[in-house]
Motif scaffolding. Structure first.
Motif, short mmCIF file in Angstrom:
data_model
loop_
_atom_site.label_atom_id
_atom_site.label_comp_id
_atom_site.label_asym_id
_atom_site.label_seq_id
_atom_site.Cartn_x
_atom_site.Cartn_y
_atom_site.Cartn_z
N ASP A 56 47.41 36.05 24.92
CA ASP A 56 47.61 36.96 26.03
C ASP A 56 46.57 36.67 27.10
OD1 ASP A 56 48.72 39.06 27.44
OD2 ASP A 56 47.42 40.55 26.52
N TYR A 57 47.02 36.45 28.31
CA TYR A 57 46.10 36.26 29.42
C TYR A 57 46.73 36.82 30.68
CZ TYR A 57 49.00 32.23 30.72
OH TYR A 57 50.04 31.42 31.07
N ASN A 58 45.90 37.10 31.67
CA ASN A 58 46.37 37.63 32.95
C ASN A 58 45.59 36.98 34.08
OD1 ASN A 58 48.31 39.80 32.19
ND2 ASN A 58 46.54 40.49 31.03
N VAL A 59 46.22 36.87 35.22
CA VAL A 59 45.59 36.29 36.41
C VAL A 59 45.72 37.30 37.55
CG1 VAL A 59 45.64 34.39 38.07
CG2 VAL A 59 46.21 33.96 35.66
N TYR A 60 44.61 37.53 38.25
CA TYR A 60 44.61 38.46 39.38
C TYR A 60 43.90 37.83 40.57
CZ TYR A 60 45.64 41.85 35.73
OH TYR A 60 46.19 42.51 34.67
N LEU A 61 44.39 38.13 41.75
CA LEU A 61 43.71 37.76 42.98
C LEU A 61 42.93 38.97 43.46
CD1 LEU A 61 46.48 35.82 44.93
CD2 LEU A 61 44.76 34.92 43.37
N ARG A 62 41.64 38.80 43.60
CA ARG A 62 40.79 39.82 44.21
C ARG A 62 40.01 39.07 45.29
NH1 ARG A 62 40.77 41.91 38.54
NH2 ARG A 62 42.09 43.74 38.64
N ASP A 63 38.69 39.16 45.36
CA ASP A 63 37.94 38.32 46.29
C ASP A 63 37.84 36.89 45.76
OD1 ASP A 63 37.64 40.24 48.18
OD2 ASP A 63 35.56 40.72 47.69
N GLN A 64 38.14 36.74 44.49
CA GLN A 64 38.25 35.44 43.83
C GLN A 64 39.47 35.50 42.91
OE1 GLN A 64 34.50 35.00 41.75
NE2 GLN A 64 33.51 34.14 43.56
N VAL A 65 39.86 34.38 42.36
CA VAL A 65 40.92 34.35 41.35
C VAL A 65 40.27 34.66 40.02
CG1 VAL A 65 42.66 32.93 40.21
CG2 VAL A 65 42.22 32.61 42.65
N GLU A 66 40.81 35.64 39.29
CA GLU A 66 40.24 36.05 38.02
C GLU A 66 41.26 35.83 36.91
OE1 GLU A 66 38.99 40.11 38.53
OE2 GLU A 66 37.51 39.57 40.04
N LEU A 67 40.81 35.17 35.85
CA LEU A 67 41.63 34.90 34.67
C LEU A 67 41.00 35.65 33.50
CD1 LEU A 67 43.82 33.25 33.07
CD2 LEU A 67 42.07 31.50 32.81
N TYR A 68 41.76 36.59 32.93
CA TYR A 68 41.30 37.38 31.79
C TYR A 68 42.12 36.99 30.56
CZ TYR A 68 39.25 40.68 35.13
OH TYR A 68 38.52 41.25 36.12
N LEU A 86 40.79 34.72 50.33
CA LEU A 86 40.98 35.97 49.60
C LEU A 86 40.11 37.10 50.14
CD1 LEU A 86 41.32 34.67 45.93
CD2 LEU A 86 43.13 35.25 47.55
N LYS A 87 38.93 36.78 50.62
CA LYS A 87 38.05 37.82 51.14
C LYS A 87 38.64 38.48 52.38
CE LYS A 87 33.83 36.17 49.09
NZ LYS A 87 33.53 34.82 48.76
N LYS A 88 39.34 37.69 53.21
CA LYS A 88 39.98 38.24 54.41
C LYS A 88 41.45 38.61 54.16
CE LYS A 88 37.05 35.76 57.66
NZ LYS A 88 37.02 34.72 58.70
N ASP A 89 41.91 38.43 52.91
CA ASP A 89 43.30 38.70 52.52
C ASP A 89 44.28 37.94 53.42
OD1 ASP A 89 45.10 39.76 50.76
OD2 ASP A 89 45.21 41.73 51.70
N ASP A 90 43.95 36.69 53.69
CA ASP A 90 44.76 35.81 54.55
C ASP A 90 45.26 34.64 53.71
OD1 ASP A 90 45.96 34.49 56.64
OD2 ASP A 90 44.08 33.86 57.57
N ILE A 91 46.52 34.72 53.32
CA ILE A 91 47.12 33.70 52.47
C ILE A 91 48.37 33.19 53.19
CG2 ILE A 91 48.12 33.22 50.20
CD1 ILE A 91 46.53 35.80 49.28
N ARG A 92 48.40 31.87 53.44
CA ARG A 92 49.52 31.28 54.19
C ARG A 92 50.10 30.09 53.46
NH1 ARG A 92 47.29 31.79 60.37
NH2 ARG A 92 46.15 33.71 59.99
N PHE A 93 51.41 30.07 53.44
CA PHE A 93 52.15 28.99 52.80
C PHE A 93 53.22 28.47 53.75
CE2 PHE A 93 50.70 31.61 49.25
CZ PHE A 93 50.20 30.66 48.39
N THR A 94 53.68 27.26 53.46
CA THR A 94 54.86 26.72 54.11
C THR A 94 55.90 26.53 53.03
OG1 THR A 94 53.57 25.57 55.79
CG2 THR A 94 55.82 24.79 55.42
N LEU A 95 57.06 27.12 53.22
CA LEU A 95 58.19 26.91 52.32
C LEU A 95 59.03 25.79 52.91
CD1 LEU A 95 59.24 30.59 51.53
CD2 LEU A 95 57.72 29.10 50.23
N GLN A 96 59.38 24.81 52.09
CA GLN A 96 60.16 23.67 52.55
C GLN A 96 61.49 23.66 51.81
OE1 GLN A 96 57.16 20.80 51.42
NE2 GLN A 96 56.57 20.53 53.56
N LEU A 97 62.56 23.74 52.58
CA LEU A 97 63.90 23.71 52.01
C LEU A 97 64.52 22.37 52.37
CD1 LEU A 97 66.16 25.19 50.53
CD2 LEU A 97 66.90 26.09 52.72
N PRO A 98 64.72 21.48 51.36
CA PRO A 98 65.28 20.15 51.62
C PRO A 98 66.69 20.27 52.24
CG PRO A 98 64.44 20.28 49.39
CD PRO A 98 64.42 21.67 49.93
#
Length: 193
Positions: free
Chosen positions: A75-87, A177-189
Motif C-alpha cells: 500500500d502506498y500513496n502519492v500526494y502533491l503538496r509543496d513537494q511530491v510526497e510518497l507514503y 508546486l509552491k506557486k500551484d502552477d502546473i502546466r501540460f501540453t496534451l498532444q492528440l495525434p
C-alpha cells in the motif's frame, strides 16, 4: 539429551548466521540503475495547453495509483503538496514500518518529469536514500513509464511512454508546486492518410 540440545542450538545459531549474511549481502550489494529512456520522435499532433493545480492533479494521481496498487501487495500513496510526497509501509519480519519520501519535481525540456529525492523518513531510522529507492523499485509494481533510479536518488517519469486513451500524449511544461502552477501540453495525434 544434552547432545540433542547442543545440536539444536548450533543449528539455530547457523540459521541466524545465514539470515544475517543474506541481509548483509542484500544491503551491501551494488545497486544497478537503468539508463534514462530515450524520447521517441513525435508524430504530427494537435496540441492543447492545460493549466492545472495540485488539488485536481492529486485526484488524477490517486486514480493511477489505485489502479496500480490493485496489481501489488503493498500500500502506498502519492500526494502533491509543496513537494511530491510518497507514503507507504514495508513489511520487515512481522512488523510494518512506515516511510515517507519527498521529491522536488522538475519538468524537463523533452516533456518528461524528474522527481529528485529531497527527504526520507523510515520509521525512526535514517537509511541511505539509494537503498530505500532500490527496495521500493524491487517491491512495487510500477508502470513501465516510471523508472526508479536509486544511484541518482531520483524517479524518472517518461510521460511520452504513458499510455492514455485515444493515443493522447502528455508533455510537462512547468511544475511549480509552491506557486500551484502546473502546466501540460496534451498532444492528440492526427492521421495523415
Amino acid at each position: 539429551m544434552k547432545k540433542g540440545w547442543k545440536l539444536a542450538f548450533l543449528g539455530l545459531l547457523a540459521l541466524n548466521g545465514i539470515i544475517v549474511l543474506l541481509l548483509a549481502i542484500g544491503l551491501f550489494s551494488p545497486i544497478q540503475d537503468e539508463t534514462l529512456p530515450k524520447v521517441d520522435a513525435q508524430e504530427e499532433a494537435v496540441e492543447f495547453q492545460v493549466k492545472s493545480n495540485k488539488e485536481d492533479l492529486n485526484k488524477v494521481i490517486k486514480m493511477f495509483v489505485e489502479k496500480e496498487k490493485a496489481k501489488s501487495f503493498v500500500d502506498y500513496n502519492v500526494y502533491l503538496r509543496d513537494q511530491v510526497e510518497l507514503y507507504g509501509d514495508v513489511a520487515v519480519f512481522s512488523e510494518r514500518i512506515d516511510y515517507k519520501l519527498t521529491f522536488e519535481p522538475e519538468a524537463l525540456k523533452n516533456g518528461n518529469v524528474v522527481l529528485r529525492q529531497k527527504g526520507i523518513k523510515v520509521g525512526k531510522i535514517n537509511l541511505p536514500v539509494s537503498y530505500v529507492l532500490k527496495a521500493a523499485r524491487d517491491a512495487y509494481q510500477f508502470p513501465d513509464w516510471v523508472k526508479i533510479m536509486p544511484n541518482d536518488e531520483m524517479i524518472y517519469l517518461s510521460l511520452d511512454k504513458m499510455e492514455l486513451k485515444s493515443n493522447l500524449k502528455v508533455r510537462a511544461d512547468r511544475i511549480d508546486l509552491k506557486k500551484d502552477d502546473i502546466r501540460f501540453t496534451l498532444q492528440l495525434p492526427v492521421d495523415q492518410d
